[in-house]
Design a protein around this motif. Structure first.
Motif, PDB file in Angstrom:
ATOM      1  N   HIS A 152       0.097 -35.652 -38.010  1.00  0.00           N
ATOM      2  CA  HIS A 152       0.100 -35.624 -39.471  1.00  0.00           C
ATOM      3  C   HIS A 152      -1.263 -35.155 -39.987  1.00  0.00           C
ATOM      4  O   HIS A 152      -2.310 -35.489 -39.423  1.00  0.00           O
ATOM      5  N   PHE A 153      -1.219 -34.384 -41.092  1.00  0.00           N
ATOM      6  CA  PHE A 153      -2.427 -33.798 -41.668  1.00  0.00           C
ATOM      7  C   PHE A 153      -2.429 -34.005 -43.182  1.00  0.00           C
ATOM      8  O   PHE A 153      -1.374 -34.074 -43.821  1.00  0.00           O
ATOM      9  N   VAL A 207       3.103 -32.225 -41.700  1.00  0.00           N
ATOM     10  CA  VAL A 207       3.394 -32.702 -40.349  1.00  0.00           C
ATOM     11  C   VAL A 207       3.527 -31.476 -39.463  1.00  0.00           C
ATOM     12  O   VAL A 207       4.348 -30.594 -39.735  1.00  0.00           O
ATOM     13  N   LEU A 208       2.722 -31.416 -38.430  1.00  0.00           N
ATOM     14  CA  LEU A 208       2.790 -30.307 -37.473  1.00  0.00           C
ATOM     15  C   LEU A 208       3.589 -30.772 -36.270  1.00  0.00           C
ATOM     16  O   LEU A 208       3.216 -31.749 -35.608  1.00  0.00           O
ATOM     17  N   ARG A 261       7.157 -24.077 -29.665  1.00  0.00           N
ATOM     18  CA  ARG A 261       7.304 -23.498 -31.003  1.00  0.00           C
ATOM     19  C   ARG A 261       6.758 -24.484 -32.034  1.00  0.00           C
ATOM     20  O   ARG A 261       7.222 -25.623 -32.123  1.00  0.00           O
ATOM     21  N   ALA A 262       5.775 -24.053 -32.816  1.00  0.00           N
ATOM     22  CA  ALA A 262       5.109 -24.927 -33.782  1.00  0.00           C
ATOM     23  C   ALA A 262       5.636 -24.674 -35.186  1.00  0.00           C
ATOM     24  O   ALA A 262       5.816 -23.530 -35.596  1.00  0.00           O
ATOM     25  N   VAL A 263       5.884 -25.770 -35.915  1.00  0.00           N
ATOM     26  CA  VAL A 263       6.352 -25.697 -37.294  1.00  0.00           C
ATOM     27  C   VAL A 263       5.573 -26.721 -38.104  1.00  0.00           C
ATOM     28  O   VAL A 263       5.503 -27.898 -37.736  1.00  0.00           O
ATOM     29  N   ALA A 264       4.969 -26.277 -39.217  1.00  0.00           N
ATOM     30  CA  ALA A 264       4.299 -27.190 -40.150  1.00  0.00           C
ATOM     31  C   ALA A 264       5.276 -27.525 -41.268  1.00  0.00           C
ATOM     32  O   ALA A 264       5.771 -26.641 -41.956  1.00  0.00           O
ATOM     33  N   VAL A 265       5.543 -28.801 -41.442  1.00  0.00           N
ATOM     34  CA  VAL A 265       6.546 -29.268 -42.394  1.00  0.00           C
ATOM     35  C   VAL A 265       5.869 -30.116 -43.459  1.00  0.00           C
ATOM     36  O   VAL A 265       5.063 -31.000 -43.146  1.00  0.00           O
ATOM     37  N   SER A 266       6.185 -29.848 -44.702  1.00  0.00           N
ATOM     38  CA  SER A 266       5.651 -30.665 -45.786  1.00  0.00           C
ATOM     39  C   SER A 266       6.070 -32.128 -45.606  1.00  0.00           C
ATOM     40  O   SER A 266       7.205 -32.413 -45.183  1.00  0.00           O
ATOM     41  N   PRO A 311       3.962 -19.679 -35.134  1.00  0.00           N
ATOM     42  CA  PRO A 311       4.008 -20.883 -35.979  1.00  0.00           C
ATOM     43  C   PRO A 311       4.502 -20.551 -37.385  1.00  0.00           C
ATOM     44  O   PRO A 311       4.203 -19.499 -37.939  1.00  0.00           O
ATOM     45  N   LYS A 312       5.280 -21.445 -37.972  1.00  0.00           N
ATOM     46  CA  LYS A 312       5.856 -21.242 -39.298  1.00  0.00           C
ATOM     47  C   LYS A 312       5.527 -22.435 -40.193  1.00  0.00           C
ATOM     48  O   LYS A 312       5.208 -23.529 -39.720  1.00  0.00           O
ATOM     49  N   VAL A 313       5.640 -22.207 -41.502  1.00  0.00           N
ATOM     50  CA  VAL A 313       5.398 -23.246 -42.501  1.00  0.00           C
ATOM     51  C   VAL A 313       6.680 -23.470 -43.291  1.00  0.00           C
ATOM     52  O   VAL A 313       7.316 -22.514 -43.741  1.00  0.00           O
ATOM     53  N   LEU A 314       7.065 -24.738 -43.466  1.00  0.00           N
ATOM     54  CA  LEU A 314       8.225 -25.102 -44.276  1.00  0.00           C
ATOM     55  C   LEU A 314       7.735 -25.984 -45.416  1.00  0.00           C
ATOM     56  O   LEU A 314       7.381 -27.151 -45.212  1.00  0.00           O
ATOM     57  N   ASP A 315       7.708 -25.431 -46.636  1.00  0.00           N
ATOM     58  CA  ASP A 315       7.256 -26.209 -47.780  1.00  0.00           C
ATOM     59  C   ASP A 315       8.439 -26.916 -48.424  1.00  0.00           C
ATOM     60  O   ASP A 315       9.585 -26.696 -48.056  1.00  0.00           O
TER      61      ASP A 315
END
Length: 830
Positions: free
Chosen positions: A478-479, A490-491, A497-502, A535-539
């Motif tokens: 968590h960040f 949350v990474l 496979r890395a995903v950053a999730v709000s 890596p992807k970002v999911l807002d």
């Protein structure tokens, strides 16, 4: 290399029922490699591994301990000229290497291992092999090498733990009596069904998959073969690696300011307990908090690993109070483990679903469920034993905390066996000056998490707010938000496979899986995944999120007018649902049944079918899609026979069930056609089930109502229309009689089962479907008898009509092809 160093020695160790000749392909390629041939010497370690027992009473087959000692002698005497070694093992050979290394560590001879620069394991059964297990148990039960290949053999796992902790995870450059750093590189075969990836990987961090099965994975055909390229790279690395401190140096070593505790002291015993029963473990939390005693294969496996460790190591603490608590904990572990073996068995109903999982997850995909006998009594016994275990375990943890034997991040538990007693893996140690780093807490994944964070930092990820932890097979950390305001992130790292999730989206994901009731919502719904490898970002604004790896199967997190909810990804199969044959016991049996059965596993069970809902339903049934489709059948045959009069029955009507039907009868009163709907609210572990069906009770009676000579056989397009109408009625109309569908959430994956079946008197053969349905345009089938066909669709059953019709047509083609009509295709319904 330094002056006086001889050529690098490559020691090949073969596997079960094999010989030194198995390494010929590798050896020949090394000898013909111009860059390596002059600087590398091939050594082959051979040993006896006969398929059959010797007829001579004076001979025996060596076990792993014998072979480990033989390997020690081989390396000491026959490979002593080499200052650098690389050990390359296949299959069982890898277990021999691990046993050798573990015994050297236990003897305090870790410094002598410094010349081993790396170990390469090809298709090594680190977690055993299920292949032909039943036959092996019968025919090879006394073979000492075969016995150790059974899944999760205690001796193998003990050696593996030592190798992981004292060798693989030792600090680089370490060469001490009790530890020596040696990197392990693990390779599995893509087509290997003897040692699947999960077993090949075991506990080792560096795993790769290579082309080939269990044998061909070590038979490279050229210098460009992936297996040879992998070996070549690690040999070059071993040549270029810096020289360690010579293990034979006898100069005194300055003593540390504070000597570490003795390896067999109370601190070491505490560490061994926390290694097999870690307070933060997600599986242990699930075992503690689940409402019903239905456990996954993974939880069952890990708990039995802990029990095996307690069997071997009695953990007799010097501290009398700790010794008593450890003895009590050990006793409860043994009792619960034995009860689980006695009262639980593997439910293999979902075999096909398990086969769709990635290889590394298949072995843990089974669910262990209670046997049917004395269910309530057995379940109570398991719950009682589980509570007793956690009470003893929590007492032991409390004492370990008091003696400062537990790492700082472990939160002291209480003796109450409740979810609150499990330490939150996100908790940050209470230290104002502590600075967390990316990946802290998961050394195995730290590099990957750091690389992903570096790529995603510009998207708004700030500093870590927790240590990294494992959630199932997914690494999570968590960040904070970069600007210090707004929601955090949350990474997650899964399968590389890395995903950053709000954070709000992650919370919605956990909330969606909470109805599973097993204490681990993410294990139910799965983890965010995206296309590609970057890596992807999911807002929070994304409308839908693809999920991977959940117990409910592949799914999506979808935003609706009523918030986030989990929905399954569409899947087709031939697995029969438990409710497929419900409501089929009426007599006389119909000649043909066309039905749609919808399984609705709501998170909150409706209380009852209210009188108001019944009144609304009976008012709508004459105008339902099913009634319209039945009426249309006769209109197409120039007869006006509406399904307009609906009455109670013929099945059960009560607070928790409903049943209505409309009959069309011949002039003599004999039933010709029937439209029927049924629904049942949840019973013991049963979901809500609705059903709508069309029955040809008697084709002769129906013919009597039609113009002379009119065929009563159904065309395929009529079957399609009836199934579509039944699905619409069962999925849209009937659930509204039990609950507010729009606000409901799933507790597992919903399904729609479409069925066609001929029936009749029980003492007579069932007719072929072709006797009542015109199947001529489908071409031939290889089925001599075809009384029924069915297909199950995993899908949210409430769909728009166009989407539902397209999916229905796809499912029908899938069903027809599955039942032998291989020429069927989409053109049937255009």
């Amino acid at each position: 290399m330094s002056e006086g160093t001889t050529r690098l020695g490559v020691v090949f160790i073969h596997g079960l029922f094999s010989s030194e000749a198995t390494w010929d392909p590798f050896a020949q390629l090394l000898e013909s490699d111009e860059e390596l041939a002059a600087s590398i010497m091939v050594r082959r370690f051979g040993y006896a591994s006969p398929k059959f027992r010797s007829l001579r009473p004076d001979r025996r087959t060596p076990d792993y301990n014998d072979l480990a000692e033989r390997l020690k002698a081989f390396l000491f005497y026959e490979a002593s000229e080499h200052d650098r070694l690389v050990l390359v093992a296949h299959s069982q050979g890898g277990l021999i290497v691990q046993r050798y290394l573990a015994r050297m560590i236990s003897e305090g001879r870790g410094q002598e291992l410094a010349k081993i620069r790396s170990v390469l394991l090809f298709a090594c059964p680190n977690d055993g092999s299920d292949f032909l297990l039943s036959l092996r148990s019968v025919w090879l039960s006394k073979h000492p090498q075969v016995r150790a290949l059974k899944p999760l053999d205690p001796g193998v796992k003990d050696a593996q733990r030592t190798v992981l902790n004292k060798i693989v995870q030792a600090a680089p450059g370490t060469a001490e009596p009790s530890s020596c750093h040696i990197p392990f590189w693990v390779f599995g075969g893509l087509q290997d069904n003897i040692v699947v990836r999960a077993s090949a990987e075991g506990v080792f961090p560096n795993v790769s998959m290579l082309p080939g099965d269990h044998s061909t994975v070590i038979q490279p055909a050229s210098h460009q073969a992936p297996a040879y390229l992998a070996l070549r790279k690690h040999l070059r690395d071993a040549q270029q690696h810096e020289e360690p401190v010579a293990p034979t140096t006898m100069a005194p070593v300055p003593a540390p300011a504070e000597p570490p505790p003795a390896p067999w002291g109370d601190s070491a015993k505490a560490a061994r307990i926390l290694d097999v029963l870690p307070p933060y473990a997600d599986w242990l939390k699930t075992l503690r908090t689940q409402d019903f005693f239905v456990v996954s294969g993974r939880i069952n496996r890990l708990f039995h690993e802990a029990a095996d460790a307690f069997k071997i190591d009695r953990l007799e603490f010097i501290d009398a109070e700790l010794r008593g608590a450890a003895t009590a904990c050990r006793s409860t572990v043994m009792e619960l483990s034995e009860a689980m073996i006695d009262l639980l068995f593997a439910d293999r109903i979902d075999t096909q679903a398990a086969e769709k999982l990635p290889v590394e997850e298949q072995e843990d995909a089974w669910t262990f469920v209670l046997r049917e006998h004395q269910r309530g009594k057995d379940e109570l016994r398991l719950h009682t034993l589980r509570d007793a275990f956690f009470e003893a375990y929590d007492t032991l943890l409390r004492l370990l905390n008091e003696r400062l034997f537990v790492p700082e991040q472990t939160v002291t538990t209480t003796s109450s066996s409740t979810p609150a007693t499990v330490a939150d893996p996100r908790a940050v140690p209470d230290a104002a000056d502590q600075q967390l780093r990316v990946g802290q807490g998961l050394a195995r994944h730290e590099r990957e998490l750091s690389a992903a964070y570096g790529q995603l930092r510009t998207a708004g990820l700030g500093a870590p707010t927790s240590e990294a932890y494992l959630s199932g097979a997914t690494a999570v950390q968590h960040f904070a938000a970069a600007a210090g305001s707004g929601p955090g992130w949350v990474l997650s790292l899964r399968k590389g496979r890395a995903v950053a999730v709000s954070e709000p989206l992650w919370a919605a994901l956990e909330d969606a899986g909470r109805p599973s009731g097993d204490g681990d919502p993410l294990a139910a719904v799965g983890y965010p995944t995206t296309a590609g490898t970057d890596p992807k970002v999911l807002d929070p604004d994304v409308p839908r999120v693809a999920l991977d790896g959940g117990n409910w199967g592949p799914g999506l997190l979808v935003f609706t007018d009523h918030g986030w909810r989990w929905e399954p990804q569409v899947a087709l199969d031939f697995n029969q649902t438990r409710s497929a044959t419900n409501w089929t016991a009426t007599q006389p049996a119909p000649q043909l049944r066309i039905r749609a059965v919808v399984t609705l596993p709501w998170d909150t069970a409706p209380d009852s079918v209210t009188t108001t809902h019944r009144r609304d339903l009976t008012g709508q049934l004459p105008f339902s899609p099913l009634a319209g489709a039945v009426t249309t059948l006769s209109l197409r045959r120039a007869a006006d026979l509406p399904a307009a009069h609906w009455i109670l029955g013929p099945h059960r009507n009560a607070l928790d069930s409903l049943s209505y039907s409309a009959d069309i009868a011949a002039p003599d009163g004999q039933p010709a056609l029937t439209a029927a709907v049924m629904a049942s609210l949840p019973g013991a572990k049963q979901p809500t089930v609705t059903c709508a069906e069309f029955l040809i009770q008697n084709s002769a009676a129906w013919a009597a109502l039609l113009p002379t000579g009119t065929s009563t056989n159904l065309a395929l397009e009529e079957v399609e229309s009836l199934l579509l109408a039944a699905w619409e009625t069962a999925a849209d109309l009937l659930p509204a009689a039990t609950c507010d569908v729009a606000t409901m959430r799933w507790a597992s994956a919903p399904t729609v089962e479409l069925r066609l079946s001929t029936e009749g008197p029980h003492d007579q053969p069932r007719a072929h479907l072709g006797a009542l349905i015109d199947l001529s345009e489908l071409g031939p089938t290889d089925r001599s008898s075809l009384p029924e066909m069915a297909v199950t669709i995993t899908v949210s059953p409430m769909l728009e009509r166009t989407e539902r019709q397209q999916l229905l047509q796809r499912a029908l083609v899938y069903m027809l092809q599955g039942f032998g009509f291989v020429e069927a295709d989409d053109r049937l319904f255009t």
